[in-house]
Design an enzyme around this catalytic site. Structure first.
Site, PDB file in Angstrom:
ATOM      1  N   ASP B  21       0.835  -1.206   0.000  1.00 61.58           N
ATOM      2  CA  ASP B  21       0.000   0.000   0.000  1.00 61.58           C
ATOM      3  C   ASP B  21       0.867   1.252   0.000  1.00 61.58           C
ATOM      4  O   ASP B  21       0.503   2.273  -0.586  1.00 61.58           O
ATOM      5  CB  ASP B  21      -0.916  -0.013   1.239  1.00 61.58           C
ATOM      6  CG  ASP B  21      -2.168   0.835   1.037  1.00 61.58           C
ATOM      7  OD1 ASP B  21      -2.403   1.282  -0.106  1.00 61.58           O
ATOM      8  OD2 ASP B  21      -2.918   1.058   2.001  1.00 61.58           O
ATOM      9  N   HIS B 211      -7.441  -1.465   9.059  1.00 59.09           N
ATOM     10  CA  HIS B 211      -6.491  -0.794   8.168  1.00 59.09           C
ATOM     11  C   HIS B 211      -6.904   0.677   8.100  1.00 59.09           C
ATOM     12  O   HIS B 211      -8.001   0.986   7.644  1.00 59.09           O
ATOM     13  CB  HIS B 211      -6.600  -1.483   6.800  1.00 59.09           C
ATOM     14  CG  HIS B 211      -5.777  -0.902   5.698  1.00 59.09           C
ATOM     15  ND1 HIS B 211      -4.617  -1.511   5.244  1.00 59.09           N
ATOM     16  CD2 HIS B 211      -5.936   0.204   4.926  1.00 59.09           C
ATOM     17  CE1 HIS B 211      -4.105  -0.811   4.247  1.00 59.09           C
ATOM     18  NE2 HIS B 211      -4.886   0.237   4.025  1.00 59.09           N
ATOM     19  N   CYS B 244      -3.342   8.329  -1.266  1.00 64.07           N
ATOM     20  CA  CYS B 244      -4.559   7.959  -1.990  1.00 64.07           C
ATOM     21  C   CYS B 244      -4.580   8.705  -3.309  1.00 64.07           C
ATOM     22  O   CYS B 244      -4.445   9.925  -3.321  1.00 64.07           O
ATOM     23  CB  CYS B 244      -5.776   8.316  -1.144  1.00 64.07           C
ATOM     24  SG  CYS B 244      -7.329   8.016  -2.006  1.00 64.07           S
TER      25      CYS B 244
END
Lengths: 306, 306
Positions: B21, B211, B244
């Site tokens: 991630d 998460h 993001c």
């Protein structure tokens, strides 16, 4: 599970401290730039603003214009402005400049107290009486802030009893409000809950605030724990301005807009408009001329409906 | 007050997700650089590491070397490595490459699901059976991660019932573990507590992870709430790597070293050495070539005794 909301109040008072704690380690900015920042933070709807500090201009050059800042404040009549002081002399300067609502700091650790004000904790505590008399004479109020309440950069972990002695004595000597400060940003939620709980037990119904730094990322987690433990006032700085001279590059206070986002999302009111708080953080970034720590400033508010 | 520690376990499993991630929105780095970062995170003592993702190399170029990364992993025999997949095809690729411990993501919101994998939530949920069969055939395990569990960047707030339907069906279809993910970093502690509580009620004793992203500063506050509500595994990324694509400049996952600092300071063990975790974050910063979000990396650990 432990219900987080058991003690959550409907309202938490957010005190904006960006103009003081946020700017104090910055290169001095002009009084006009502070006026612009004050305009932006007052527009958010915040009810309490710590506007400046009456401390040694040699030690803290960015607060050297405290009298000039004080002279601006009558422009915003709906806001309760205050100033930080570290001595009775500072309190007299503040009152002479027209600020009668003061925060007086006492470090719970001797190491930090001597580094800051050249006297130990006990001596600094006894001076509360003189600061209180100075402001009470003119109808003002004094809040005693216990600094280095969890840890000290010199002495290590602070024994709880040192904090309790200060708050107890502060109430005896005339403190109107109290706050517990994690000056160097080392506290975590369970330690916050324990110390705040112990303080509340010792001092009873005095209005209790807390002050956290996000130095190690746990600032908002500590804020939630403090509110759950009975704190009704939290300090925060627009954009997360601030930092610590002992930790270069470290983050500053918890960011006002991040705190407001979190509290509102949990159903706790603040009276602050989140969009305007994000705007104020952008002004803060502009007046200091470098990136401020706030993550929310970069990410923005969330989408509210589908 | 609500006792934060009521449900705190003695141990929380931290899964390092910086390699996946954390790196997935970065410009691709070399496999050799990933090897250096793997070396650094394994040295911290972390037991679980999500090493890569078997997803479209066109959509996520920084994960295009998933097979090469998988080939490195036997070097570190004490660690449980896993990979993220978004389809049964990805699961087959992973197993062929030797990774049999998988995370399969299902978005709880149709908008995010379609943007990510071009099918809606229900269809993605049913594919759990095929992913589970693929890994169970070779003695592996699959964890289902429910993405956009609190909010979706397209659809707004996610109805709780959508999350509960996925977790219930996931268990029926063979999921070995579950995790609930705040994909865009909008959750706050009270909403975390409510959703995690509802999930636990629905699925019973399945091991539950969470998460969080620190996009709006509340990541660690949410982590504490999740642990208090019964989560026993938390994802984190070294240095706070990540972000993001829908929020440029936004912070990434909660930082491993900040989470470790917080958990240890609250008396919860992780098996991770904090000093080495800070070292790993410095390596992370070096391999991506820009400042990472971690505040603790800049501030360092606190002084432990006077």
């Amino acid at each position: 599970m432990a219900d987080l909301t058991v003690n959550f109040p409907a309202w938490v008072h957010v005190r904006e401290v960006g103009l003081r704690d946020g700017l104090q380690i910055e290169k001095p900015i002009t009084t006009a730039a502070k006026e612009r920042l004050l305009d932006a933070v007052v527009a958010t709807g915040v009810r309490r603003v710590e506007a400046t500090a009456f401390v040694s201009p040699r030690a803290v050059p960015s607060m050297a214009d405290a009298e000039e800042v004080a002279a601006l404040l009558p422009r915003w009549p709906g806001v309760r402005f205050s100033a930080l002081v570290a001595s009775p002399g500072g309190a007299r300067r503040a009152v002479a400049a027209g600020i009668t609502d003061l925060e007086y700091v006492v470090s719970a650790s001797d190491g930090h107290s001597r580094a800051n004000v050249k006297i130990g904790t006990d001596e600094a505590t006894e001076k509360i009486a003189e600061v209180a008399a100075t402001v009470h004479d003119v109808g003002g109020r004094v809040e005693v802030i216990v600094a280095t309440a969890w840890d000290c950069p010199f002495d290590g972990p602070t024994p709880t009893e040192r904090v309790l002695r200060i708050v107890e004595r502060a109430v005896e000597l005339g403190a109107d409000e109290l706050a517990i400060a994690d000056t160097i940003g080392t506290a975590t939620p369970v330690r916050v809950q324990r110390l705040i709980g112990a303080v509340r037990e010792r001092v009873g119904p005095v209005e209790l605030g807390a002050h956290f730094h996000n130095t190690r990322g746990a600032g908002l987690a500590c804020a939630v724990a403090a509110v759950g433990a009975g704190v009704v006032r939290l300090d925060a700085s627009t954009g997360g301005l601030g930092g610590c001279p002992f930790a270069p590059g470290a983050s500053g206070n918890i960011a006002t807009e991040e705190l407001v986002y979190l509290l509102h999302d949990m159903g706790v009111e603040t009276g602050i408009d989140l969009g305007l708080a994000i705007d104020a953080a952008a002004v803060a970034q502009d007046v200091v001329g470098h990136r401020v720590p706030s993550n929310l400033l970069r990410a923005g508010d969330r989408k509210r409906s589908g």
